[in-house]
Scaffold this active site. Structure first.
Site, short mmCIF file in Angstrom:
data_model
loop_
_atom_site.label_atom_id
_atom_site.label_comp_id
_atom_site.label_asym_id
_atom_site.label_seq_id
_atom_site.Cartn_x
_atom_site.Cartn_y
_atom_site.Cartn_z
N LYS A 52 32.31 59.91 82.79
CA LYS A 52 33.17 59.11 83.66
C LYS A 52 32.32 58.25 84.59
O LYS A 52 31.28 58.70 85.09
CB LYS A 52 34.07 60.05 84.47
CG LYS A 52 35.04 59.40 85.43
CD LYS A 52 35.82 60.47 86.17
CE LYS A 52 36.78 59.89 87.19
NZ LYS A 52 37.49 60.97 87.94
N SER A 98 42.33 60.54 87.49
CA SER A 98 41.40 59.42 87.45
C SER A 98 40.45 59.45 86.26
O SER A 98 39.71 58.49 86.04
CB SER A 98 40.58 59.38 88.74
OG SER A 98 39.84 60.58 88.94
N SER A 105 42.90 65.12 88.25
CA SER A 105 42.21 64.08 87.49
C SER A 105 41.47 64.51 86.24
O SER A 105 41.05 63.67 85.46
CB SER A 105 41.26 63.32 88.41
OG SER A 105 41.97 62.72 89.46
#
Length: 483
Positions: free
Chosen positions: A93, A168, A192
């Site tokens: 990420k 996220s 997330s």
């Protein structure tokens, strides 16, 4: 109940390389049944085929990855000692620092920023033999449940491009679900890791807070609430990723517990695992198809020998965990972002603009959040005196349309923040929780279930998750967009 995780695959299967999991790929490479170059190239080809529609991968390291694959193959040929991810492509990420590779945090304020050092998590995947293939998309500052920003754009759900993969860690979940990566690293402050995993049909673990160091993740002052964790299509890969990522690094002051601490050891050998399950009664309206999946999982656990009971959970129903954890999180994030954005406010996306418009929480709000946190921790301490596991939904609904701010769940209108109501209690309390791919809705959208255990008992939920997950993570289904 005695179980073990499935054995690694040691030979080729009918699956294409880009849909075999990391455990299988590592075994294939070590056994010289596939080369690392072949595996990396298969994923590069897959990214070229499907990423233009999904936009999950935002920085691609094709040449570097192929060079690393050649080095990995040479190590195999020379009989070198191999790590558990040797030669396997991995993704990270874009909130986690990667040395020499752009880490842009989904905001123009960091566009083109290249860190000098790896985050602890990225470094550990590399040390285990993983080959960094790509960075994946996220919302600005990792602070929204929709993966969209002004630098790298919006990510679509591979099961339905009109739906969000969540946030996220939405870019990471979408990339793994679509076969662009076998395993990756995401993060979680209220939903997330687990929420995007459930929206896209993969698995993700938010371990006990402090199990996996936060070092090198945006923003350092939020480390009291954020969790870094593994994402993959299978629970056995989650177990592998967790084994690589966990343990102190001598930097993160919350990551201080020995790697081998396991509170499951307090149970008597052979003792029946006690599971309580709940859905609507604890978290407000939940899609009936998701409640059905949770109930079905409870029945399966009973068949496997667990002691299973549907419970009442007034301590969850009556607790606003989301407001509390967001009070703490934004109380740290808002002044930091305001300082970063000073004079550059016009460059912010809606997410960042909303953050800088916030006022700092008052003492009264912080005191209320602390009271909520302590009350909920105490309630869970009591719950885990009588039970070993809590089984519940991940998200109260399947993947939502892009930009939806008002939702209807089981006939009830709810705000978009309701997406986080079944995950945030475990961030507020630091409990370990895993999202397990379980079923599909009548709209052919993935449904996940959530398993929660007491602090430092990741082993129990990993074992149960491996027993409950759809075979091979996705089962015999693939995102229809690419059929």
């Amino acid at each position: 109940m005695t179980t073990t995780l499935p054995d690694p695959v040691t030979s080729r299967t009918s699956e294409p390389l880009h849909y075999q999991d990391a455990t299988a790929l590592a075994a294939l490479i070590a056994a010289k049944r596939a080369s690392s170059r072949e595996v990396v190239q298969a994923h590069l080809d897959r990214i070229a085929d499907v990423n233009p529609k999904i936009n999950a991968v935002v920085t691609l390291l094709a040449d570097d990855a192929l060079r690393a694959a050649d080095a990995a193959d040479a190590a195999v040929a020379n009989g070198a000692e191999l790590g558990p991810l040797h030669g396997v492509p991995v993704t990270v990420k874009d909130s986690l620092d990667t040395a020499g590779v752009p880490t842009q945090h989904g905001t123009k304020l960091f566009a083109g920023f290249v860190p000098e050092a790896d985050s602890t998590a990225a470094a550990r995947f590399k040390a285990a033999g993983g080959i960094l293939l790509a960075k994946t998309n996220l919302p600005e500052f990792s602070a929204w449940t929709e993966t969209d920003n002004l630098v790298t754009g919006r990510t679509n759900n591979p099961w339905n491009l009109d739906r969000t993969p969540g946030g996220s860690s939405g870019g990471e979940s979408a990339a793994i679900a679509a076969g662009m990566s076998p395993i990756g690293i995401g993060s979680d402050v209220a939903i997330s890791l687990r929420g995007p995993a459930a929206f896209t049909g993969i698995a993700a673990l938010k371990a006990t807070h402090g199990r996996i160091p936060f070092t090198g993740h945006f923003a350092p002052m939020t480390s009291a609430w954020f969790h870094v964790g593994p994402m993959a299509r299978t629970v056995r890969d989650i177990a592998l990723g967790y084994s690589v990522l966990s343990g102190p690094d001598g930097i993160d002051g919350y990551a201080v517990h020995a790697k081998d601490i396991d509170s499951a050891s307090t149970r008597i050998a052979g003792q029946t695992i006690r599971v309580g399950w709940v859905s609507d009664d604890a978290f407000g309206p939940v899609d009936p198809e998701i409640t059905t999946a949770v109930a079905d999982a409870a029945s399966r656990l009973a068949d496997l020998g667990c002691r299973v009971e549907q419970i009442g959970a007034p301590f969850l129903e009556q607790t606003d965990a989301l407001t509390a954890v967001m009070t703490f999180f934004y109380g740290q994030l808002v002044p930091y972002v305001k300082t970063l954005a000073a004079g550059r406010e016009r460059e912010l996306f809606a997410t960042g603009s909303g953050i800088v418009a916030m006022e700092d929480p008052t003492f009264t709000q912080l005191h209320a959040a602390r009271a909520t946190s302590e009350t909920l921790r105490s309630a869970f301490a009591g719950y885990f005196r009588d039970f070993d596991v809590l089984l519940c939904p991940v998200n109260p609904m399947t993947a939502t349309p892009h930009g939806a701010l008002e939702l209807v769940v089981n006939g009830v209108s709810v705000p978009w923040t309701h997406i986080m109501d079944a995950t945030s209690p475990f961030n507020l309390t630091g409990l370990p929780a895993i999202s397990v791919p379980y079923g599909f809705s009548s709209e052919n959208l993935p449904i996940g279930i959530q398993l929660v255990s007491k602090w430092f008992d990741e082993s129990t939920i990993l074992r149960l998750g491996a027993l409950l997950e759809r075979k091979g993570g996705l089962g015999d289904r693939r995102p229809p967009v690419f059929a």
